[in-house]
Design a protein around this motif. Structure first.
Motif, PDB file in Angstrom:
ATOM      1  N   ASN A   1     -13.496   4.403 -15.139  1.00 29.40           N
ATOM      2  CA  ASN A   1     -13.208   5.746 -15.992  1.00 29.40           C
ATOM      3  C   ASN A   1     -14.565   6.421 -16.007  1.00 29.40           C
ATOM      4  O   ASN A   1     -15.029   6.645 -17.138  1.00 29.40           O
ATOM      5  CB  ASN A   1     -12.800   5.250 -17.295  1.00 29.40           C
ATOM      6  CG  ASN A   1     -12.035   6.231 -17.869  1.00 29.40           C
ATOM      7  OD1 ASN A   1     -11.503   7.236 -17.506  1.00 29.40           O
ATOM      8  ND2 ASN A   1     -12.041   6.348 -19.466  1.00 29.40           N
ATOM      9  N   GLU A   2     -14.940   6.962 -14.811  1.00 31.18           N
ATOM     10  CA  GLU A   2     -16.209   7.428 -14.578  1.00 31.18           C
ATOM     11  C   GLU A   2     -16.345   8.667 -15.376  1.00 31.18           C
ATOM     12  O   GLU A   2     -15.486   9.428 -15.907  1.00 31.18           O
ATOM     13  CB  GLU A   2     -16.651   7.941 -13.306  1.00 31.18           C
ATOM     14  CG  GLU A   2     -15.980   8.766 -12.562  1.00 31.18           C
ATOM     15  CD  GLU A   2     -14.600   8.371 -12.113  1.00 31.18           C
ATOM     16  OE1 GLU A   2     -13.560   8.727 -12.766  1.00 31.18           O
ATOM     17  OE2 GLU A   2     -14.403   7.795 -11.013  1.00 31.18           O
ATOM     18  N   PRO A   3     -17.645   9.189 -16.271  1.00 30.53           N
ATOM     19  CA  PRO A   3     -17.939  10.267 -16.891  1.00 30.53           C
ATOM     20  C   PRO A   3     -17.594  11.408 -16.037  1.00 30.53           C
ATOM     21  O   PRO A   3     -17.616  11.516 -15.024  1.00 30.53           O
ATOM     22  CB  PRO A   3     -19.366  10.124 -17.256  1.00 30.53           C
ATOM     23  CG  PRO A   3     -19.843   8.938 -16.598  1.00 30.53           C
ATOM     24  CD  PRO A   3     -18.806   8.253 -15.678  1.00 30.53           C
ATOM     25  N   LEU A   4     -17.313  12.543 -16.871  1.00 31.83           N
ATOM     26  CA  LEU A   4     -16.534  13.717 -16.297  1.00 31.83           C
ATOM     27  C   LEU A   4     -17.854  14.642 -15.746  1.00 31.83           C
ATOM     28  O   LEU A   4     -17.664  15.815 -16.124  1.00 31.83           O
ATOM     29  CB  LEU A   4     -15.940  14.444 -17.415  1.00 31.83           C
ATOM     30  CG  LEU A   4     -14.570  13.407 -17.799  1.00 31.83           C
ATOM     31  CD1 LEU A   4     -13.843  14.455 -18.791  1.00 31.83           C
ATOM     32  CD2 LEU A   4     -13.578  13.517 -16.597  1.00 31.83           C
ATOM     33  N   THR A   5     -18.865  14.028 -15.134  1.00 28.99           N
ATOM     34  CA  THR A   5     -19.989  14.787 -14.749  1.00 28.99           C
ATOM     35  C   THR A   5     -19.666  15.380 -13.392  1.00 28.99           C
ATOM     36  O   THR A   5     -19.221  14.364 -12.585  1.00 28.99           O
ATOM     37  CB  THR A   5     -21.321  14.153 -15.010  1.00 28.99           C
ATOM     38  OG1 THR A   5     -21.269  12.855 -14.665  1.00 28.99           O
ATOM     39  CG2 THR A   5     -21.904  14.161 -16.344  1.00 28.99           C
TER      40      THR A   5
ATOM     41  N   PRO B   1     -14.417  15.247 -10.713  1.00 31.02           N
ATOM     42  CA  PRO B   1     -14.137  14.368 -12.021  1.00 31.02           C
ATOM     43  C   PRO B   1     -12.669  14.255 -12.226  1.00 31.02           C
ATOM     44  O   PRO B   1     -11.952  14.901 -12.099  1.00 31.02           O
ATOM     45  CB  PRO B   1     -14.692  15.032 -13.148  1.00 31.02           C
ATOM     46  CG  PRO B   1     -15.741  15.913 -12.500  1.00 31.02           C
ATOM     47  CD  PRO B   1     -15.191  16.484 -11.233  1.00 31.02           C
ATOM     48  N   ARG B   2     -12.287  12.921 -12.388  1.00 37.25           N
ATOM     49  CA  ARG B   2     -10.732  12.555 -12.223  1.00 37.25           C
ATOM     50  C   ARG B   2     -10.391  12.258 -13.850  1.00 37.25           C
ATOM     51  O   ARG B   2     -11.463  11.628 -14.569  1.00 37.25           O
ATOM     52  CB  ARG B   2     -10.591  11.198 -11.601  1.00 37.25           C
ATOM     53  CG  ARG B   2     -10.575  11.653 -10.198  1.00 37.25           C
ATOM     54  CD  ARG B   2     -10.483  10.346  -9.334  1.00 37.25           C
ATOM     55  NE  ARG B   2     -11.781   9.583  -9.230  1.00 37.25           N
ATOM     56  CZ  ARG B   2     -12.231   8.384  -8.488  1.00 37.25           C
ATOM     57  NH1 ARG B   2     -11.113   8.073  -7.659  1.00 37.25           N
ATOM     58  NH2 ARG B   2     -12.983   7.911  -8.408  1.00 37.25           N
ATOM     59  N   ILE B   3      -9.545  13.005 -14.445  1.00 35.33           N
ATOM     60  CA  ILE B   3      -9.271  12.612 -15.593  1.00 35.33           C
ATOM     61  C   ILE B   3      -7.722  11.919 -15.399  1.00 35.33           C
ATOM     62  O   ILE B   3      -6.715  12.004 -14.670  1.00 35.33           O
ATOM     63  CB  ILE B   3      -8.677  13.764 -16.296  1.00 35.33           C
ATOM     64  CG1 ILE B   3      -8.143  14.723 -15.875  1.00 35.33           C
ATOM     65  CG2 ILE B   3     -10.176  14.428 -16.734  1.00 35.33           C
ATOM     66  CD1 ILE B   3      -7.763  16.242 -16.730  1.00 35.33           C
ATOM     67  N   ARG B   4      -7.071  10.981 -16.519  1.00 37.65           N
ATOM     68  CA  ARG B   4      -5.900  10.384 -16.484  1.00 37.65           C
ATOM     69  C   ARG B   4      -5.265  10.344 -17.681  1.00 37.65           C
ATOM     70  O   ARG B   4      -5.324   9.717 -18.895  1.00 37.65           O
ATOM     71  CB  ARG B   4      -6.254   8.767 -16.386  1.00 37.65           C
ATOM     72  CG  ARG B   4      -6.947   8.448 -14.939  1.00 37.65           C
ATOM     73  CD  ARG B   4      -7.507   7.100 -14.840  1.00 37.65           C
ATOM     74  NE  ARG B   4      -7.935   6.703 -13.541  1.00 37.65           N
ATOM     75  CZ  ARG B   4      -8.877   7.015 -13.237  1.00 37.65           C
ATOM     76  NH1 ARG B   4      -9.982   7.654 -14.021  1.00 37.65           N
ATOM     77  NH2 ARG B   4      -9.572   6.795 -11.836  1.00 37.65           N
TER      78      ARG B   4
ATOM     79  N   LEU C   1     -11.954   0.436 -23.216  1.00 38.43           N
ATOM     80  CA  LEU C   1     -12.592   1.591 -23.440  1.00 38.43           C
ATOM     81  C   LEU C   1     -13.726   1.339 -24.497  1.00 38.43           C
ATOM     82  O   LEU C   1     -14.735   2.145 -24.369  1.00 38.43           O
ATOM     83  CB  LEU C   1     -11.720   2.740 -23.956  1.00 38.43           C
ATOM     84  CG  LEU C   1     -10.525   3.152 -22.998  1.00 38.43           C
ATOM     85  CD1 LEU C   1      -9.511   4.094 -23.743  1.00 38.43           C
ATOM     86  CD2 LEU C   1     -11.175   3.938 -21.862  1.00 38.43           C
ATOM     87  N   GLU C   2     -13.592   0.411 -25.259  1.00 33.13           N
ATOM     88  CA  GLU C   2     -14.780   0.062 -26.204  1.00 33.13           C
ATOM     89  C   GLU C   2     -15.908  -0.361 -25.324  1.00 33.13           C
ATOM     90  O   GLU C   2     -16.858  -0.155 -25.955  1.00 33.13           O
ATOM     91  CB  GLU C   2     -14.330  -1.207 -27.100  1.00 33.13           C
ATOM     92  CG  GLU C   2     -13.158  -0.606 -28.249  1.00 33.13           C
ATOM     93  CD  GLU C   2     -13.882  -0.209 -29.394  1.00 33.13           C
ATOM     94  OE1 GLU C   2     -15.011  -0.774 -29.777  1.00 33.13           O
ATOM     95  OE2 GLU C   2     -13.558   0.595 -30.139  1.00 33.13           O
TER      96      GLU C   2
END
Ligand code: SF4
Ligand code: ZN
Length: 299
Positions: free
Chosen positions: A186-190, A197-200, A260-261
């Motif tokens: 879940n790489e950062p959105l840079t 950047p990938r979003i889910r 995610l934590e």
């Protein structure tokens, strides 16, 4: 079936929260969770150019609809990218509803194929290769989606990965002892020059609920399974997690929430392995050396 909190007859039972919901409140809960996931993950900004990876299956179709709905409140640009892997009897059947949904929602659709990308369909590759189809397919699809999104000058690539997919991927990386891959999940959105950047946004939506939502909303979903799906290690992990979820409701949420934590700590620990550089052969994003796409081309 019990009653929804509003007094109407429940049509969906959520095991993990022991709640019955009527159709209206199920849809409301689903939409609310979708927006919360986008907000909490800071996934979208006003004016973003967003490409949805649209296969025509239930997940990406629901994602397209939900983003089109969100766009009414948060203006951003939305297009769809569909990748045709070249799987006989399968992909052609999901391509049709993908096209019709884009037309219905007024979303521009761009179609690319493995054949254009590397001169071969997945079926051609599998005739000569006894490897695992999903591994080849995953590498080529990720490569194709990123390349297409970048060439179309998109800011974000939205993927239809749901809660089940995420829980499976977390467990698979642990079971294969690949913590550095987990750190990259879940790489950062840079934005880097090469990796879009990938979003889910559906990562907290259970697969079953996506299917129910699609049905309630009357989306044309083809119930066809990829003929290669049975070869995947993912299939075993899915079965195991479904059985565990059945006995211990909420397990999938707990796996993804735990991930995610700890993802920041993981990224810190494996930052070296997680850094994205460029393939020394084709220049596309790659963690080190020659990318998987180029390695596949040579094999
Ligand atoms: Fe590709 Fe495997 Fe999915 Fe089929 S099941 S589309 S081979 S990743
Ligand atoms: Zn390469």
């Amino acid at each position: 079936m019990g009653s929804c909190f509003c007094g109407a007859e429940g049509v969906v039972f959520l095991h993990y929260s022991s709640k019955h919901l009527c159709e209206q409140h199920f849809i409301r809960m689903f939409d609310k969770r979708f927006r919360k996931t986008v907000r909490m993950g800071k996934m979208l900004r006003k004016g973003d150019k967003v490409a949805v990876g649209l296969s025509g299956g239930k997940d990406s179709t629901v994602l397209l609809h939900s983003l089109a709905e969100l766009k009414k409140d948060l203006p951003f640009e939305l297009i769809a990218i569909t990748i045709d892997e070249g799987i006989a009897g399968y992909r052609a059947r999901t391509m049709k509803p993908a096209k019709s949904e884009c037309e219905k929602l007024g979303v521009e659709q761009h179609v690319f194929s493995f054949k254009e990308l590397c001169g071969k369909t997945l079926d051609d590759i599998m005739k000569k290769d006894d490897g695992i189809p999903c591994s080849h397919c995953g590498v080529l699809r990720r490569y194709a989606l990123n390349k297409a999104a970048r060439e179309l000058k998109m800011d974000k690539l939205a993927l239809g990965h749901n809660l089940d997919d995420m829980a499976q991927t977390v467990m698979m990386n642990i079971m294969r002892s690949e913590p550095s891959r987990l750190a990259r999940l879940n790489e950062p959105l840079t934005k880097s020059s090469r990796l879009v950047p990938r979003i889910r946004p559906l990562m907290m939506a259970p697969e079953k609920e996506i299917a129910i939502y699609a049905m309630m909303k009357g989306m044309p979903i083809e119930r066809v399974e990829c003929p290669y799906a049975r070869y995947a290690f993912r299939g075993h992990v899915r079965k195991m997690l479904n059985e565990t979820e059945e006995r211990y409701p909420g397990t999938k949420f707990k796996i993804v929430s735990s991930f995610l934590e700890i993802e920041d700590a993981l990224r810190g620990k494996y930052s070296k392995g997680a850094a994205i550089s460029e393939c020394s052969s084709c220049g596309e994003p790659c963690s080190k050396g020659v990318c998987m796409f180029c390695q596949l081309q040579k094999s």
